[in-house]
Design an enzyme around this catalytic site. Structure first.
Site, mmCIF file in Angstrom:
data_model
loop_
_atom_site.group_PDB
_atom_site.id
_atom_site.type_symbol
_atom_site.label_atom_id
_atom_site.label_comp_id
_atom_site.label_asym_id
_atom_site.label_seq_id
_atom_site.Cartn_x
_atom_site.Cartn_y
_atom_site.Cartn_z
ATOM 1 C CE1 TYR A 1 -3.626 2.520 0.443
ATOM 2 C CE2 TYR A 1 -2.152 3.521 2.032
ATOM 3 C CZ TYR A 1 -3.270 3.592 1.222
ATOM 4 O OH TYR A 1 -4.010 4.742 1.197
ATOM 5 C CD1 TRP B 1 -1.576 7.525 -0.932
ATOM 6 C CD2 TRP B 1 -1.592 9.370 -2.213
ATOM 7 N NE1 TRP B 1 -2.821 8.087 -0.849
ATOM 8 C CE2 TRP B 1 -2.859 9.217 -1.614
ATOM 9 C CE3 TRP B 1 -1.367 10.453 -3.049
ATOM 10 C CZ2 TRP B 1 -3.903 10.119 -1.846
ATOM 11 C CZ3 TRP B 1 -2.397 11.346 -3.265
ATOM 12 C CH2 TRP B 1 -3.653 11.176 -2.674
HETATM 13 N N1 LIG Z 1 -1.404 18.702 2.631
HETATM 14 C C1 LIG Z 1 -1.830 17.431 2.563
HETATM 15 N N2 LIG Z 1 -3.044 17.166 2.045
HETATM 16 C C2 LIG Z 1 -3.493 15.881 1.999
HETATM 17 C C3 LIG Z 1 -2.682 14.797 2.433
HETATM 18 C C4 LIG Z 1 -1.396 15.112 2.978
HETATM 19 O O1 LIG Z 1 -0.643 14.218 3.404
HETATM 20 N N3 LIG Z 1 -1.014 16.432 3.020
HETATM 21 N N4 LIG Z 1 -3.140 13.507 2.337
HETATM 22 C C5 LIG Z 1 -4.245 13.236 1.445
HETATM 23 C C6 LIG Z 1 -4.873 11.946 1.761
HETATM 24 S S1 LIG Z 1 -4.069 10.522 1.313
HETATM 25 C C7 LIG Z 1 -6.086 11.840 2.339
HETATM 26 S S2 LIG Z 1 -6.810 10.316 2.572
HETATM 27 C C8 LIG Z 1 -6.844 13.026 2.753
HETATM 28 C C9 LIG Z 1 -7.408 12.832 4.153
HETATM 29 O O2 LIG Z 1 -8.388 13.745 4.435
HETATM 30 P P1 LIG Z 1 -8.924 13.834 5.925
HETATM 31 O O3 LIG Z 1 -8.919 12.503 6.543
HETATM 32 O O4 LIG Z 1 -10.222 14.547 5.931
HETATM 33 O O5 LIG Z 1 -7.767 14.755 6.551
HETATM 34 P P2 LIG Z 1 -7.279 15.095 8.030
HETATM 35 O O6 LIG Z 1 -6.344 16.233 7.850
HETATM 36 O O7 LIG Z 1 -6.769 13.890 8.716
HETATM 37 O O8 LIG Z 1 -8.581 15.556 8.795
HETATM 38 C C10 LIG Z 1 -9.301 16.711 8.426
HETATM 39 C C11 LIG Z 1 -9.717 17.443 9.663
HETATM 40 O O9 LIG Z 1 -10.688 16.698 10.407
HETATM 41 C C12 LIG Z 1 -10.674 17.191 11.727
HETATM 42 N N5 LIG Z 1 -11.083 16.168 12.683
HETATM 43 C C13 LIG Z 1 -10.323 15.159 13.165
HETATM 44 N N6 LIG Z 1 -11.045 14.422 14.030
HETATM 45 C C14 LIG Z 1 -12.278 14.970 14.090
HETATM 46 C C15 LIG Z 1 -13.486 14.639 14.793
HETATM 47 O O10 LIG Z 1 -13.572 13.683 15.553
HETATM 48 N N7 LIG Z 1 -14.556 15.424 14.557
HETATM 49 C C16 LIG Z 1 -14.515 16.485 13.722
HETATM 50 N N8 LIG Z 1 -15.636 17.169 13.534
HETATM 51 N N9 LIG Z 1 -13.405 16.820 13.057
HETATM 52 C C17 LIG Z 1 -12.303 16.065 13.224
HETATM 53 C C18 LIG Z 1 -9.241 17.606 12.013
HETATM 54 O O11 LIG Z 1 -9.210 18.838 12.696
HETATM 55 C C19 LIG Z 1 -8.581 17.609 10.665
HETATM 56 O O12 LIG Z 1 -7.810 18.747 10.384
HETATM 57 O O13 LIG Z 1 -6.012 14.180 2.759
HETATM 58 C C20 LIG Z 1 -5.302 14.325 1.508
HETATM 59 N N10 LIG Z 1 -4.721 15.644 1.488
HETATM 60 N N1 LIG Z 2 -1.976 8.257 12.464
HETATM 61 C C1 LIG Z 2 -2.346 8.373 11.190
HETATM 62 N N2 LIG Z 2 -1.787 7.577 10.258
HETATM 63 C C2 LIG Z 2 -2.173 7.688 8.966
HETATM 64 C C3 LIG Z 2 -3.135 8.633 8.566
HETATM 65 C C4 LIG Z 2 -3.712 9.461 9.568
HETATM 66 O O1 LIG Z 2 -4.583 10.303 9.285
HETATM 67 N N3 LIG Z 2 -3.283 9.312 10.856
HETATM 68 N N4 LIG Z 2 -3.493 8.731 7.233
HETATM 69 C C5 LIG Z 2 -3.377 7.526 6.445
HETATM 70 C C6 LIG Z 2 -3.572 7.766 5.020
HETATM 71 S S1 LIG Z 2 -5.078 8.472 4.602
HETATM 72 C C7 LIG Z 2 -2.696 7.383 4.056
HETATM 73 S S2 LIG Z 2 -3.164 7.498 2.412
HETATM 74 C C8 LIG Z 2 -1.406 6.805 4.386
HETATM 75 C C9 LIG Z 2 -0.261 7.247 3.448
HETATM 76 O O2 LIG Z 2 0.808 6.376 3.544
HETATM 77 P P1 LIG Z 2 1.827 6.160 2.330
HETATM 78 O O3 LIG Z 2 1.133 6.342 1.027
HETATM 79 O O4 LIG Z 2 2.515 4.869 2.563
HETATM 80 O O5 LIG Z 2 2.841 7.374 2.571
HETATM 81 P P2 LIG Z 2 3.857 8.067 1.570
HETATM 82 O O6 LIG Z 2 4.803 8.838 2.429
HETATM 83 O O7 LIG Z 2 3.132 8.817 0.521
HETATM 84 O O8 LIG Z 2 4.649 6.844 0.941
HETATM 85 C C10 LIG Z 2 4.930 6.718 -0.419
HETATM 86 C C11 LIG Z 2 6.354 6.223 -0.597
HETATM 87 O O9 LIG Z 2 6.562 5.965 -1.987
HETATM 88 C C12 LIG Z 2 7.864 6.419 -2.332
HETATM 89 N N5 LIG Z 2 7.932 6.622 -3.792
HETATM 90 C C13 LIG Z 2 7.654 7.731 -4.516
HETATM 91 N N6 LIG Z 2 7.839 7.497 -5.833
HETATM 92 C C14 LIG Z 2 8.248 6.217 -5.935
HETATM 93 C C15 LIG Z 2 8.615 5.385 -7.054
HETATM 94 O O10 LIG Z 2 8.558 5.771 -8.204
HETATM 95 N N7 LIG Z 2 8.985 4.124 -6.766
HETATM 96 C C16 LIG Z 2 9.033 3.626 -5.498
HETATM 97 N N8 LIG Z 2 9.419 2.361 -5.326
HETATM 98 N N9 LIG Z 2 8.703 4.397 -4.439
HETATM 99 C C17 LIG Z 2 8.312 5.659 -4.664
HETATM 100 C C18 LIG Z 2 8.050 7.668 -1.512
HETATM 101 O O11 LIG Z 2 9.431 7.995 -1.401
HETATM 102 C C19 LIG Z 2 7.412 7.241 -0.180
HETATM 103 O O12 LIG Z 2 8.352 6.659 0.682
HETATM 104 O O13 LIG Z 2 -1.063 7.126 5.743
HETATM 105 C C20 LIG Z 2 -2.082 6.734 6.669
HETATM 106 N N10 LIG Z 2 -1.601 6.869 8.022
HETATM 107 MO MO LIG Z 3 -5.117 8.752 2.287
#
Ligand SMILES: Nc1nc2c(c(=O)[nH]1)N[C@H]1C(S)=C(S)[C@@H](COP(=O)(O)OP(=O)(O)OC[C@H]3O[C@@H](n4cnc5c(=O)[nH]c(N)nc54)[C@H](O)[C@@H]3O)O[C@H]1N2
Ligand SMILES: Nc1nc2c(c(=O)[nH]1)N[C@H]1C(S)=C(S)[C@@H](COP(=O)(O)OP(=O)(O)OC[C@H]3O[C@@H](n4cnc5c(=O)[nH]c(N)nc54)[C@H](O)[C@@H]3O)O[C@H]1N2
Ligand SMILES: [Mo]
Length: 762
Positions: A110, A112
């Site tokens: 898993y 991104w």
């Molecule tokens: N800059 C940036 N943007 C991203 C990402 C990133 O790594 N960096 N990751 C992307 C990815 S993979 C995903 S899946 C999405 C995730 O999108 P989300 O899961 O929606 O993102 P979060 O920032 O974890 O949460 C959004 C807000 O929800 C609020 N929140 C947390 N818990 C609660 C609660 O119990 N109740 C309420 N009402 N609010 C709560 C928090 O204040 C938080 O800032 O974001 C995407 N966008």
């Molecule tokens: N506590 C907590 N944990 C969370 C979350 C949270 O809200 N709270 N959010 C969750 C969510 S929504 C998500 S989506 C996950 C994200 O978790 P990940 O998607 O596992 O996080 P990334 O750091 O984006 O990891 C991508 C990796 O791919 C590598 N990469 C980039 N390009 C290439 C390539 O061309 N080849 C190879 N082999 N590697 C490459 C990057 O260097 C990086 O190390 O985290 C989750 N974890």
């Molecule tokens: Mo995510």
């Protein structure tokens, strides 16, 4: 002079000035009116000191062969040649398959990775492992673990909830009230999987406000909405109780749209018995909810009336389902919107993830995208993605998932390309113990992430800027050419080349490559795609020379408008064909933690429970404002936010002074699972008793040999609980965790997160 070459990331497209083999300066691609600050992490990233320079093998693995060991993460590495690496890897894969079968390879992998349709690491590794005879795979995502299971069962259209969501322009033109559970954070809309070339959310919200639109934001953080809004900060994790209270007012004040519930939904009657307390004697009234969420009952009562009085969207951020019982919030949000009866009307109804990702609110393209063919996986064994440690620690054990009883396979080889479990998984001390049990861990990554440090075989990948590729995303109108900006760093190779060499060594090279170079794949994918399209697009060479082409999009969508217009012709794919407020299927599973209709369950990590006596602060581990996950944590935007080199943790001044803490302090954040250091930032824009520490600081154990060591850099996943949302979805629950925070007065330990591991000579 021709413009500098363009390329693209998950957070936007840009042009780059290249100097000495690295990105020296970037300019956002013209047309993006609100470029993401994450672009600031790119300069210097190609030759950053954390790059993996060449193939590397853990010394203990090389000396003693494959097998369980607690040395992962603590050992030295040995540099090997590409030929040696290919030989070692091919021999080990063959051994695992011959001795334990293909099921013993966990290739869920898993993560991104990076943007680009061909060099997408997941696509590469999955095609390779499928042709190798298969692998244990993973289902769903950390993003939408609960939603991915519950929403297809109750509204049918999991993907459409995002891809065909109500457009920003429709919201700007028609919505009166946006009731946002989890805010609409513009920090998150910078990002979209596969890339994005426009960021319309900020402008749409401005137009919405100019027309008089109002936002109510339920969130522990004020800055989950930029600018004007009514900010309500309940106890985190209590949104379902709040939604029930709003529903109760609609039901008891004759504000529910019973005709809509009759025609378009099923099971409202069953749900209403629960809502009114008919059977359990507990009406889910605003007064009932007040004890749980600690917001005034009158505020909720007035809001419910306001919601019924105009055109209202109920939107639920994805974070709300990344907690224990995470199935409930999106299901209850949908139910609340159904009671308002505006689903399918312009500017009304339900939203899921405005402010979570750039995709919701953007127009979908009307054609398919070019694909790198995958083939089928001969092995059918899978796990729900966030059960990875459970699987490794409990081989052979059975467990519940989505109405089935499944069994964890006995994994011998963990294979990762394009993801970072030390970023994404919960309870990292437990993950380290789980990884210690397998024979071999293989990681492809351009960088020495913590996952690479914990691998036996480390394969140096190129970044997206060192190879030719092109983008494509289902809600972005541009296909962008991504020509290599510079030559591959040191000995790094494209994952495709690595897998091709391995496939040849293992006897299926021609099947894997189909005789094509990577550049030939690009044109072949494009040409196959364009031949099957209903529209005329430029040839591949024309596209490459132009740098981009524009695809047609479907504008002005309203989620489920077609279903509202004709519920027979546009029957939902749920068992009843309607929105299931009561699901007979889920009810039939008999799960104690997910019943047949949405309901309130007491959370495990929340301020209202006994655990808060020991760990009295609610940590929100949300997505970082300064990077995508753990990617480019060494870049300028990310580094500039650090405090004493550590990830910033935000705290209300009241909570800080109660602990004798001041702004800029180095603090230890801890609970009974682990601890980390962080740098304190005081902020009155947080609910009291809440602290916020984003994910993504690279895991950096003070003593690499100790799985329970403190992370000196600030990764919240040393604290989070590794437990699924429920028996239904078993989704990731990393969003919330209870902690305590204290001043760290010992000498500050050095940060080594971005350093390569020690190397031994042979
Ligand atoms: N800059 C940036 N943007 C991203 C990402 C990133 O790594 N960096 N990751 C992307 C990815 S993979 C995903 S899946 C999405 C995730 O999108 P989300 O899961 O929606 O993102 P979060 O920032 O974890 O949460 C959004 C807000 O929800 C609020 N929140 C947390 N818990 C609660 C609660 O119990 N109740 C309420 N009402 N609010 C709560 C928090 O204040 C938080 O800032 O974001 C995407 N966008
Ligand atoms: N506590 C907590 N944990 C969370 C979350 C949270 O809200 N709270 N959010 C969750 C969510 S929504 C998500 S989506 C996950 C994200 O978790 P990940 O998607 O596992 O996080 P990334 O750091 O984006 O990891 C991508 C990796 O791919 C590598 N990469 C980039 N390009 C290439 C390539 O061309 N080849 C190879 N082999 N590697 C490459 C990057 O260097 C990086 O190390 O985290 C989750 N974890
Ligand atoms: Mo995510």
């Amino acid at each position: 002079m021709s413009p500098a070459p363009a390329s693209l990331t998950h957070w936007g497209a840009f042009r780059a000035r290249i100097e000495s083999g690295d990105i020296a300066e970037i300019t956002p691609l013209e047309g993006d009116t609100d470029p993401s600050p994450l672009l600031g992490n790119l300069p210097g990233s190609v030759r950053h000191r954390s790059r993996v320079a060449g193939p590397a093998v853990r010394r203990g693995w090389l000396d003693n062969g494959p097998g369980p060991t607690d040395r992962r993460g603590a050992d030295e590495f040995v540099a090997v040649s590409w030929d040696e690496l290919t030989e070692l890897l091919a021999t080990e894969l063959r051994r695992v398959i011959d001795t334990h079968g293909n099921e013993a390879i966990y290739g869920g992998s898993y993560g991104w990775a990076s943007a680009g349709r061909f060099h997408h690491a997941q696509s590469q590794v999955h095609r390779f492992l499928k042709l190798l005879g298969g692998y244990t795979s993973s289902r769903h995502s950390y993003s939408l673990g609960a939603t991915g299971v519950i929403m297809p069962r109750v509204v049918g259209t999991h993907d459409d909830l995002f891809k065909r969501s109500t457009n920003w322009n429709v919201i700007a033109a028609h919505t009166d009230l946006l009731v946002c559970f989890g805010g609409v954070g513009l920090k998150n809309t910078g990002v979209n999987h596969g890339g994005t070339t426009a960021h319309p959310a900020r402008d749409a919200l401005a137009r919405f406000r100019d027309r008089g639109g109002q936002i109510v934001s339920f969130s522990p953080l004020r800055d989950d909405v930029e600018g004007n809004c009514q900010w309500l900060a309940p106890v985190p994790g209590t949104d379902v109780a709040i939604m029930l209270a709003l529903a109760y007012v609609l039901a008891t004040e004759d504000l529910a749209d019973r005709a809509f519930l009759q025609t378009y939904c099923t099971g409202y009657d069953r749900f209403e018995r629960y809502l009114l307390g008919t059977d359990d004697g507990e009406p889910k009234s605003p007064e009932w909810a007040t004890d749980i969420c600690r917001l005034p009952a009158q505020t909720l009562r007035e809001l419910a009336r306001q919601m019924a009085a105009g055109r209202t969207i109920v939107t639920v951020s994805w974070s709300l389902q990344r907690v224990r019982h995470g199935e409930q919030a999106p299901w209850m949000g949908l139910t609340l919107a159904a009671m308002l009866g505006q689903i399918g009307l312009p500017g009304g109804g339900f939203g899921h993830g405005y402010g979570s990702m750039n995709e919701p609110g953007l127009s979908p393209i009307t054609c398919r995208l070019p694909v790198f063919p995958q083939g089928a996986n001969p092995v059918t064994t899978f796990i729900p993605v966030a059960a990875v440690s459970d699987m490794l620690l409990h081989p052979g054990e059975s467990y519940d998932f989505n109405g089935q009883t499944l069994r964890f396979p006995d994994i011998r080889c963990v294979y990762w390309a394009g993801g970072n479990p030390f970023h994404h998984h919960q309870n990292l001390p437990r993950l380290r113990r789980a990884l210690a049990r397998v024979d071999t861990v293989v990681v492809h990554d351009p960088y020495w992430t913590a996952m690479a440090h914990h691998a036996d075989i480390v394969v140096p990948s190129t970044t997206a800027f060192e190879r030719d590729d092109f983008s494509g995303s289902r809600n972005d109108p541009l296909l962008v050419a991504m020509p290599a900006l510079t030559a591959p760093y040191a000995e790094s190779r494209n994952d495709y080349e690595t897998f091709a060499a391995l496939a040849y060594r293992l006897g299926f090279g021609e099947t894997f490559t189909e005789g094509r170079t990577d550049r030939e794949w690009l044109s072949a994918m494009y040409e196959k795609w364009s031949a099957e399209l209903d529209l005329i697009v430029p040839t591949f060479d024309e596209f490459w020379a132009a740098g981009q082409i524009r695809l047609p999009v479907e504008d002005g969508l309203t989620l489920l408008a077609d279903y509202r217009a004709d519920p027979q012709a546009h029957r939902l794919t749920t068992p009843s064909g309607r929105i299931e407020i009561f699901s007979a299927d889920i009810d039939g599973f008999g799960y104690a933690d997910c019943a047949g209709h949405p309901r309130w369950y007491e959370p495990t990590e929340w301020l209202g429970g006994d655990r808060a006596q020991r760990f009295p602060l609610h940590l929100v581990a949300n997505q970082p404002k300064t990077r995508l996950h753990g990617q480019l944590d060494g870049g300028a935007t990310s580094q500039n936010s650090k405090v004493q080199g550590r990830e910033p943790i935000r705290m209300h001044p009241v909570d800080a002074s109660a602990r004798g803490l001041i702004d800029g302090d180095l603090v230890r954040v801890f609970n009974d699972r682990g601890s980390c250091l962080a740098g304190l930032v005081l902020d009155e824009g947080l609910r009291t008793e809440v602290v916020q520490l984003s994910t993504g600081a690279w895991y950096d154990p003070e003593d690499p040999a100790d799985p329970d060591a403190m992370c000196v850099h600030g990764n919240p996943n040393v604290l989070t609980d590794d437990i699924g949302t429920s028996s239904l979805a078993r989704g990731c629950t990393g969003a919330h965790v209870l902690v305590e925070v204290e001043k760290f007065s010992a000498p500050a330990p050095p940060i080594r997160a971005h350093e390569p591991p020690p190397f031994a000579t042979r």
